[in-house]
Design a protein around this motif. Sequence first.
Motif, mmCIF file in Angstrom:
data_model
loop_
_atom_site.group_PDB
_atom_site.id
_atom_site.type_symbol
_atom_site.label_atom_id
_atom_site.label_comp_id
_atom_site.label_asym_id
_atom_site.label_seq_id
_atom_site.Cartn_x
_atom_site.Cartn_y
_atom_site.Cartn_z
ATOM 1 N N LEU A 186 46.168 42.724 45.306
ATOM 2 C CA LEU A 186 45.597 41.659 44.468
ATOM 3 C C LEU A 186 44.097 41.927 44.294
ATOM 4 C CD1 LEU A 186 45.970 38.816 43.136
ATOM 5 C CD2 LEU A 186 45.412 37.838 45.362
ATOM 6 N N LEU A 187 43.648 41.967 43.040
ATOM 7 C CA LEU A 187 42.221 42.181 42.768
ATOM 8 C C LEU A 187 41.653 40.911 42.149
ATOM 9 C CD1 LEU A 187 42.441 45.744 41.185
ATOM 10 C CD2 LEU A 187 41.626 45.155 43.487
ATOM 11 N N GLU A 188 40.594 40.388 42.732
ATOM 12 C CA GLU A 188 40.000 39.134 42.249
ATOM 13 C C GLU A 188 38.498 39.323 42.039
ATOM 14 O OE1 GLU A 188 40.606 35.898 41.201
ATOM 15 O OE2 GLU A 188 38.428 35.719 41.230
ATOM 16 N N LYS A 189 38.059 38.862 40.885
ATOM 17 C CA LYS A 189 36.638 38.997 40.500
ATOM 18 C C LYS A 189 35.706 38.161 41.384
ATOM 19 C CE LYS A 189 35.159 36.663 36.537
ATOM 20 N NZ LYS A 189 35.034 36.551 35.085
ATOM 21 N N GLY A 190 36.144 36.964 41.764
ATOM 22 C CA GLY A 190 35.293 36.072 42.559
ATOM 23 C C GLY A 190 35.271 36.449 44.028
ATOM 24 N N VAL A 213 48.002 43.315 40.947
ATOM 25 C CA VAL A 213 47.857 42.040 40.252
ATOM 26 C C VAL A 213 46.365 41.792 40.019
ATOM 27 C CG1 VAL A 213 48.258 39.555 40.389
ATOM 28 C CG2 VAL A 213 49.972 41.157 41.274
ATOM 29 N N VAL A 214 46.037 41.515 38.776
ATOM 30 C CA VAL A 214 44.624 41.325 38.402
ATOM 31 C C VAL A 214 44.369 39.840 38.197
ATOM 32 C CG1 VAL A 214 42.848 41.939 36.729
ATOM 33 C CG2 VAL A 214 44.688 43.566 37.240
ATOM 34 N N GLY A 215 43.579 39.231 39.080
ATOM 35 C CA GLY A 215 43.269 37.800 38.983
ATOM 36 C C GLY A 215 43.990 37.017 40.058
ATOM 37 N N GLY A 216 43.221 36.402 40.939
ATOM 38 C CA GLY A 216 43.798 35.695 42.096
ATOM 39 C C GLY A 216 43.800 34.196 41.937
ATOM 40 N N GLY A 217 44.308 33.717 40.792
ATOM 41 C CA GLY A 217 44.547 32.273 40.642
ATOM 42 C C GLY A 217 45.998 31.984 40.994
ATOM 43 N N PRO A 218 46.502 30.799 40.653
ATOM 44 C CA PRO A 218 47.894 30.452 40.990
ATOM 45 C C PRO A 218 48.891 31.501 40.517
ATOM 46 C CG PRO A 218 46.740 28.522 40.178
ATOM 47 C CD PRO A 218 45.791 29.672 40.018
ATOM 48 N N CYS A 219 48.706 32.046 39.306
ATOM 49 C CA CYS A 219 49.682 33.009 38.789
ATOM 50 C C CYS A 219 49.626 34.317 39.578
ATOM 51 C CB CYS A 219 49.420 33.260 37.297
ATOM 52 S SG CYS A 219 50.683 34.279 36.578
ATOM 53 N N VAL A 243 51.670 46.517 36.555
ATOM 54 C CA VAL A 243 50.450 45.688 36.674
ATOM 55 C C VAL A 243 50.728 44.319 36.057
ATOM 56 C CG1 VAL A 243 48.049 45.410 35.924
ATOM 57 C CG2 VAL A 243 48.854 47.654 36.644
ATOM 58 N N MET A 244 50.226 43.294 36.714
ATOM 59 C CA MET A 244 50.286 41.935 36.165
ATOM 60 C C MET A 244 48.845 41.487 35.913
ATOM 61 S SD MET A 244 51.800 39.073 35.456
ATOM 62 C CE MET A 244 52.271 37.408 35.911
ATOM 63 N N ILE A 245 48.569 41.064 34.688
ATOM 64 C CA ILE A 245 47.243 40.489 34.377
ATOM 65 C C ILE A 245 47.401 38.971 34.394
ATOM 66 C CG2 ILE A 245 45.443 40.255 32.636
ATOM 67 C CD1 ILE A 245 46.148 42.977 31.566
ATOM 68 N N SER A 246 46.635 38.327 35.272
ATOM 69 C CA SER A 246 46.727 36.855 35.365
ATOM 70 C C SER A 246 45.300 36.331 35.536
ATOM 71 C CB SER A 246 47.613 36.460 36.537
ATOM 72 O OG SER A 246 47.220 37.164 37.705
ATOM 73 N N ILE A 266 41.490 42.320 47.387
ATOM 74 C CA ILE A 266 40.088 42.756 47.360
ATOM 75 C C ILE A 266 39.341 41.777 46.467
ATOM 76 C CG2 ILE A 266 38.481 44.649 46.945
ATOM 77 C CD1 ILE A 266 40.758 46.615 47.129
ATOM 78 N N PHE A 267 38.329 41.134 47.066
ATOM 79 C CA PHE A 267 37.532 40.161 46.307
ATOM 80 C C PHE A 267 36.279 40.843 45.746
ATOM 81 C CE2 PHE A 267 40.121 37.686 49.263
ATOM 82 C CZ PHE A 267 40.803 36.908 48.331
ATOM 83 N N ASN A 268 35.535 40.089 44.959
ATOM 84 C CA ASN A 268 34.350 40.630 44.264
ATOM 85 C C ASN A 268 34.721 41.930 43.549
ATOM 86 O OD1 ASN A 268 32.467 38.647 45.198
ATOM 87 N ND2 ASN A 268 32.684 39.605 47.217
ATOM 88 N N SER A 269 35.888 41.910 42.953
ATOM 89 C CA SER A 269 36.410 43.132 42.364
ATOM 90 C C SER A 269 36.917 42.811 40.953
ATOM 91 C CB SER A 269 37.544 43.603 43.279
ATOM 92 O OG SER A 269 37.836 44.918 43.027
#
Length: 318
Positions: free
Chosen positions: A33-37, A9-15, A124-127, A95-98
């Motif tokens: 879960l991969l999150e940019k922040g 899953v790309v993006g760790g917001g609510p979705c 893959v889910m883009i959110s 994984i954060f900062n990713s």
Amino acid sequence: MQNIYDLVVVGGGPCGIATVVEAKRNGLHNVLLLEKGDNHSQTIRKFYKDNKRVDKEYKGQDSTIHGVVAFEDGTKESTLDFFDKLLDEEKIKAIFNSEVESIKKDGDLLNVTTANATFKAKSVMISIGKMGRPNKPDYKIPPSLNQVINFNLDNCTKGEKVLVVGGGNSAVEYAIELCLYNKTTIAYRRDDFSRVNETNKDALWELEKHKKIKVRLNHDITELENESGRVRVHYSNGKIRVYDRVVYAIGGSSPVDFLQKCQIAMDEKGNPIVDEKYQSNIPSLYIGGDIVLKNGGSIVAALNHAHVVVKDIIAKRG
Ligand SMILES: Cc1cc2nc3c(=O)[nH]c(=O)nc-3n(C[C@H](O)[C@H](O)[C@H](O)COP(=O)(O)OP(=O)(O)OC[C@H]3O[C@@H](n4cnc5c(N)ncnc54)[C@H](O)[C@@H]3O)c2cc1C
């Protein structure tokens, strides 16, 4: 052997969070879960004001939850706590900062690439939402004014004369917050705050009545100039006003470059095209949350997209 994830899953917001939680609770355990922040829910952290009321029924949208994530009304802080708890309870591998740079089909699998690694996944889910690219006005902002132009409330200091630009709930909420400590004006180009909920509208007009805030409807900005470090604002009705700071709250845009790089089909406005299960033109690559909605989304809409996607992934696996 490299791990092949059932779902990345790309993006760790609510979705994104709802997607990994739905997946885990429905028997898909090998999820990432991969999150940019540096933490989840960057839109909530950066764009919601502190203590903001978070409405489950947002902008009159349907608030029925179809999945397993039982989100309720709260505040910015309680909402972040709620998502923290979900990630902890479900022992989500995150994984954060990713920041994901691209996603490419590789036979039956998908390769998800960040600056440091490539992850292989069956689905893959883009959110990634839209607030990574907050909307900018179509007139030029002089670069010399960058320090006093905002797209959220960061760096706003007390005692400033502030202009908030926009006509949605975010703009109204920003103006209500700012007017506690600042001379605040809100300017909107239309003649009514038709998209704003009743609570915010009532609060705004009450503050206007008590002269705590100036409301300027039918005020379209045509130009900004630097006047000794302050912002000289030209309106289309000929008025000119000078402010210490201008805060734009005019939504966000589709991350067109990223979608292009992933070869995802888009409509003429750059919105990704998905089917009724939120699957893109690339098999097993799903897109959900704000990024697939043309006119703004909500937390409940994001949670429901996650539910539909996970159900589809599981159904296809049999
Ligand atoms: C000021 C404001 C107030 C709001 N108030 C409410 C409310 O009261 N109630 C309500 O229901 N809704 C509200 N909303 C709307 C709600 O916040 C969104 O609908 C919701 O956050 C959408 O969730 P999402 O997961 O689709 O996207 P987002 O919440 O935007 O999350 C996307 C995540 O993806 C990450 N990301 C971006 N690009 C990448 C990448 N390339 N790689 C990895 N990660 C990436 C981001 O850092 C972010 O954490 C509000 C929105 C704003 C801006």
